[in-house]
Design a protein around this motif. Structure first.
Motif, PDB file in Angstrom:
ATOM      1  N   ALA A  73      36.655 -30.368   1.473  1.00 35.33           N
ATOM      2  CA  ALA A  73      36.309 -29.335   2.132  1.00 35.33           C
ATOM      3  C   ALA A  73      37.497 -29.246   3.489  1.00 35.33           C
ATOM      4  CB  ALA A  73      34.942 -29.519   2.654  1.00 35.33           C
ATOM      5  N   SER A  74      37.797 -28.227   4.155  1.00 32.77           N
ATOM      6  CA  SER A  74      38.595 -28.468   5.272  1.00 32.77           C
ATOM      7  C   SER A  74      37.902 -28.606   6.518  1.00 32.77           C
ATOM      8  CB  SER A  74      39.126 -26.914   5.607  1.00 32.77           C
ATOM      9  OG  SER A  74      38.538 -26.118   5.874  1.00 32.77           O
ATOM     10  N   ILE A  77      31.707 -30.330   8.395  1.00 35.84           N
ATOM     11  CA  ILE A  77      30.759 -29.310   8.404  1.00 35.84           C
ATOM     12  C   ILE A  77      30.725 -28.877   7.121  1.00 35.84           C
ATOM     13  CG2 ILE A  77      29.951 -27.209   9.613  1.00 35.84           C
ATOM     14  CD1 ILE A  77      31.079 -28.419  12.113  1.00 35.84           C
ATOM     15  N   ILE A  78      31.874 -28.175   6.513  1.00 37.49           N
ATOM     16  CA  ILE A  78      31.790 -27.268   5.306  1.00 37.49           C
ATOM     17  C   ILE A  78      31.406 -28.420   4.170  1.00 37.49           C
ATOM     18  CG2 ILE A  78      33.316 -26.346   3.664  1.00 37.49           C
ATOM     19  CD1 ILE A  78      34.652 -25.178   6.204  1.00 37.49           C
ATOM     20  N   ALA A  79      31.827 -29.730   4.102  1.00 44.07           N
ATOM     21  CA  ALA A  79      31.631 -30.646   3.308  1.00 44.07           C
ATOM     22  C   ALA A  79      30.367 -31.054   3.187  1.00 44.07           C
ATOM     23  CB  ALA A  79      32.476 -31.890   3.581  1.00 44.07           C
ATOM     24  N   LYS A  98      32.691 -35.237  -6.637  1.00 43.74           N
ATOM     25  CA  LYS A  98      33.034 -35.965  -5.537  1.00 43.74           C
ATOM     26  C   LYS A  98      33.329 -35.195  -4.362  1.00 43.74           C
ATOM     27  CE  LYS A  98      34.755 -39.647  -8.518  1.00 43.74           C
ATOM     28  NZ  LYS A  98      33.586 -39.522  -9.438  1.00 43.74           N
ATOM     29  N   ILE A  99      33.007 -35.378  -3.101  1.00 42.35           N
ATOM     30  CA  ILE A  99      33.157 -34.389  -2.042  1.00 42.35           C
ATOM     31  C   ILE A  99      34.034 -35.270  -0.771  1.00 42.35           C
ATOM     32  CG2 ILE A  99      32.077 -33.116  -0.066  1.00 42.35           C
ATOM     33  CD1 ILE A  99      30.105 -32.676  -2.099  1.00 42.35           C
ATOM     34  N   VAL A 100      34.980 -34.731  -0.205  1.00 49.35           N
ATOM     35  CA  VAL A 100      35.753 -35.203   0.745  1.00 49.35           C
ATOM     36  C   VAL A 100      35.906 -34.359   1.841  1.00 49.35           C
ATOM     37  CG1 VAL A 100      38.149 -36.284   1.683  1.00 49.35           C
ATOM     38  CG2 VAL A 100      37.152 -36.842  -0.791  1.00 49.35           C
TER      39      VAL A 100
END
Length: 158
Positions: A73-74, A77-79, A98-100
Motif C-alpha cells: 500500500a502506498s 493509512i491505506i494499508a 501479507k501487507i506492507v
C-alpha cells in the motif's frame, strides 16, 4: 521463514505524475518485473485522502484478484484499511495475505497484527523542509530534490 508471495498488488491513491507516490509505483513495477512476479495495480481516481474509498479499493482487489497473496500500500493509512478488509473477509494476515505499508507513521502499532512498513525519517524530513524554506527566504538557491534513507520495519503483517 519464507515470506515469498506469488501475486502481489500495489494499491494507493491517485498516481498523479507530480507526486512521489508515482515514483514508488514505478519502483514497485520494476522490482516485480525483475523478480518475475505477477502483479496488479489498483488506485483511486481521487486526489487527497478519502478513507471510505480505500476500503472499497481493498474490497475490489480481493473480489477481482482472489489469488493475491501480497499487498503493498502506498501509505500506512491505506494499508490499515486493507488489513481491516482482509480480516473482515476471513483472509488471515500474514498467513493468507501479507501487507506492507509506507510511511512509518505512529498508527502502525494500533492494529493487530502491527503493520510492516517502509519507514521514512519524518522528523528529519520536517527539519529539512524548515531549513530549505529559511534558506529560500534569505535568497539562497536550494536543491529541488532531497533524498532520505528509508527502513523496513518488520511487523506482524508479513
Amino acid at each position: 521463514a519464507d515470506r515469498a508471495c506469488r501475486k502481489i498488488a500495489h494499491i494507493g491513491g491517485h498516481p498523479h505524475p507530480d507526486l512521489l507516490a508515482l515514483r514508488r509505483l514505478d519502483a514497485f513495477k520494476e522490482i516485480a518485473a525483475l523478480r518475475g512476479l505477477q502483479h496488479v495495480e489498483l488506485h483511486t481516481d481521487l486526489q487527497g485522502f478519502h478513507f471510505p474509498e480505500y476500503e472499497r479499493l481493498a474490497e475490489r482487489l480481493l473480489e477481482e484478484h482472489p489469488d493475491v497473496d501480497g499487498i503493498f500500500a502506498s501509505s500506512d493509512i491505506i494499508a490499515t484499511h486493507a488489513l481491516k478488509v482482509c480480516q473482515a473477509r476471513g483472509r488471515r494476515v500474514p498467513q493468507d495475505i501479507k501487507i506492507v505499508g509506507y510511511d512509518g507513521v505512529s498508527l502502525r502499532g494500533l492494529f493487530s497484527p502491527d503493520l510492516t512498513t517502509v519507514s521514512q525519517p519524518i522528523a528529519e524530513m520536517a527539519q529539512k523542509a524548515v531549513d530549505l524554506i529559511m534558506a529560500q527566504v534569505q535568497g539562497d538557491t536550494v536543491p529541488m530534490e532531497n533524498i532520505f534513507p528509508v527502513e523496513l520495519i518488520q511487523g506482524g503483517t508479513t
